[in-house]
Design a protein around this motif. Structure first.
Motif, PDB file in Angstrom:
ATOM      1  N   ASP A 129     -17.440  14.887 -10.651  1.00  0.00           N
ATOM      2  CA  ASP A 129     -16.816  13.599 -10.345  1.00  0.00           C
ATOM      3  C   ASP A 129     -15.345  13.592 -10.744  1.00  0.00           C
ATOM      4  O   ASP A 129     -14.492  13.092 -10.003  1.00  0.00           O
ATOM      5  CB  ASP A 129     -17.546  12.455 -11.048  1.00  0.00           C
ATOM      6  N   CYS A 130     -15.029  14.148 -11.898  1.00  0.00           N
ATOM      7  CA  CYS A 130     -13.631  14.216 -12.350  1.00  0.00           C
ATOM      8  C   CYS A 130     -12.801  15.092 -11.412  1.00  0.00           C
ATOM      9  O   CYS A 130     -11.659  14.757 -11.092  1.00  0.00           O
ATOM     10  CB  CYS A 130     -13.553  14.740 -13.781  1.00  0.00           C
ATOM     11  N   ASP A 155     -12.100  13.047  -8.352  1.00  0.00           N
ATOM     12  CA  ASP A 155     -11.100  12.013  -8.655  1.00  0.00           C
ATOM     13  C   ASP A 155      -9.691  12.594  -8.724  1.00  0.00           C
ATOM     14  O   ASP A 155      -8.726  11.935  -8.329  1.00  0.00           O
ATOM     15  CB  ASP A 155     -11.426  11.307  -9.972  1.00  0.00           C
ATOM     16  N   LEU A 156      -9.566  13.814  -9.221  1.00  0.00           N
ATOM     17  CA  LEU A 156      -8.252  14.459  -9.344  1.00  0.00           C
ATOM     18  C   LEU A 156      -7.774  15.083  -8.036  1.00  0.00           C
ATOM     19  O   LEU A 156      -6.617  15.477  -7.934  1.00  0.00           O
ATOM     20  CB  LEU A 156      -8.284  15.526 -10.442  1.00  0.00           C
ATOM     21  N   GLY A 188      -6.583  18.366 -14.984  1.00  0.00           N
ATOM     22  CA  GLY A 188      -5.320  17.973 -14.362  1.00  0.00           C
ATOM     23  C   GLY A 188      -4.294  19.091 -14.302  1.00  0.00           C
ATOM     24  O   GLY A 188      -3.430  19.111 -13.418  1.00  0.00           O
ATOM     25  N   MET A 248     -10.415  15.063 -17.539  1.00  0.00           N
ATOM     26  CA  MET A 248      -9.266  14.741 -16.679  1.00  0.00           C
ATOM     27  C   MET A 248      -7.998  15.423 -17.204  1.00  0.00           C
ATOM     28  O   MET A 248      -7.216  15.959 -16.427  1.00  0.00           O
ATOM     29  CB  MET A 248      -9.071  13.222 -16.589  1.00  0.00           C
ATOM     30  N   VAL A 251      -5.225  21.408 -10.853  1.00  0.00           N
ATOM     31  CA  VAL A 251      -5.455  20.865  -9.512  1.00  0.00           C
ATOM     32  C   VAL A 251      -4.705  21.717  -8.494  1.00  0.00           C
ATOM     33  O   VAL A 251      -3.511  21.964  -8.639  1.00  0.00           O
ATOM     34  CB  VAL A 251      -4.985  19.395  -9.418  1.00  0.00           C
ATOM     35  N   ARG A 289     -14.841  11.941 -20.206  1.00  0.00           N
ATOM     36  CA  ARG A 289     -14.130  11.849 -18.921  1.00  0.00           C
ATOM     37  C   ARG A 289     -12.624  12.081 -19.129  1.00  0.00           C
ATOM     38  O   ARG A 289     -11.992  12.829 -18.396  1.00  0.00           O
ATOM     39  CB  ARG A 289     -14.377  10.500 -18.265  1.00  0.00           C
ATOM     40  N   ALA A 290     -12.057  11.454 -20.157  1.00  0.00           N
ATOM     41  CA  ALA A 290     -10.624  11.603 -20.440  1.00  0.00           C
ATOM     42  C   ALA A 290     -10.281  13.059 -20.774  1.00  0.00           C
ATOM     43  O   ALA A 290      -9.256  13.584 -20.331  1.00  0.00           O
ATOM     44  CB  ALA A 290     -10.208  10.677 -21.577  1.00  0.00           C
TER      45      ALA A 290
END
Length: 137
Positions: A101-102, A105-106, A53, A49, A56, A45-46
């Motif tokens: 999902d990531c 979330d972003l 990131g 992200m 985005v 997950r990290a």
């Protein structure tokens, strides 16, 4: 609006969202269940992200149906060729869920239920990583 990018990754995460259910850690605090992700899922997950990131979009896909195209490019092993389809684990559905999902979330899109068309493919590749394209439909 369309968003398209490639995230080169030496080691494409192979842990799946399904493993969260299989390896769920639970504790009870003040009478409420607290769930913990396994370390390998946290690390995947990290990594997602951090890589996602950087891509985005300035404007979130806030409404309407979307098409998400994801091409997972795994490092070539054995006698496989660049661009050859990969037909071994992990499976696409579980693998892609964590990525989706990531992205939610972003702030790529408001909700992953907007994904009305999903194309997920796995390949062996000289340059490992993940190609992503989001388009309004």
């Amino acid at each position: 609006m369309t968003t398209e990018f490639f995230m080169p990754m030496k080691n494409v995460p192979t842990v799946t969202h399904q493993q969260k259910q299989l390896n769920l850690k639970l504790s009870i605090q003040k009478g409420k269940p607290i769930f913990y992700e396994p370390d390998d899922l946290k690390a995947a997950r990290a990594k997602f992200m951090a890589h996602l990131g950087q891509h985005v979009p300035e404007k979130k896909y806030s409404k309407g149906p979307l098409r998400l195209i994801v091409k997972w490019c795994f490092p070539i092993k054995g006698k496989h060729q660049d661009g050859e389809y990969k037909d071994t684990k992990p499976d696409n559905g579980n693998m892609n869920k964590l990525l989706e999902d990531c992205m939610e979330d972003l702030g790529f899109y408001k909700d992953d239920c907007q994904i009305a068309s999903l194309i997920v493919e796995k390949f062996w590749a000289k340059i490992p990583g993940i190609y992503i394209r989001i388009e309004e439909i």
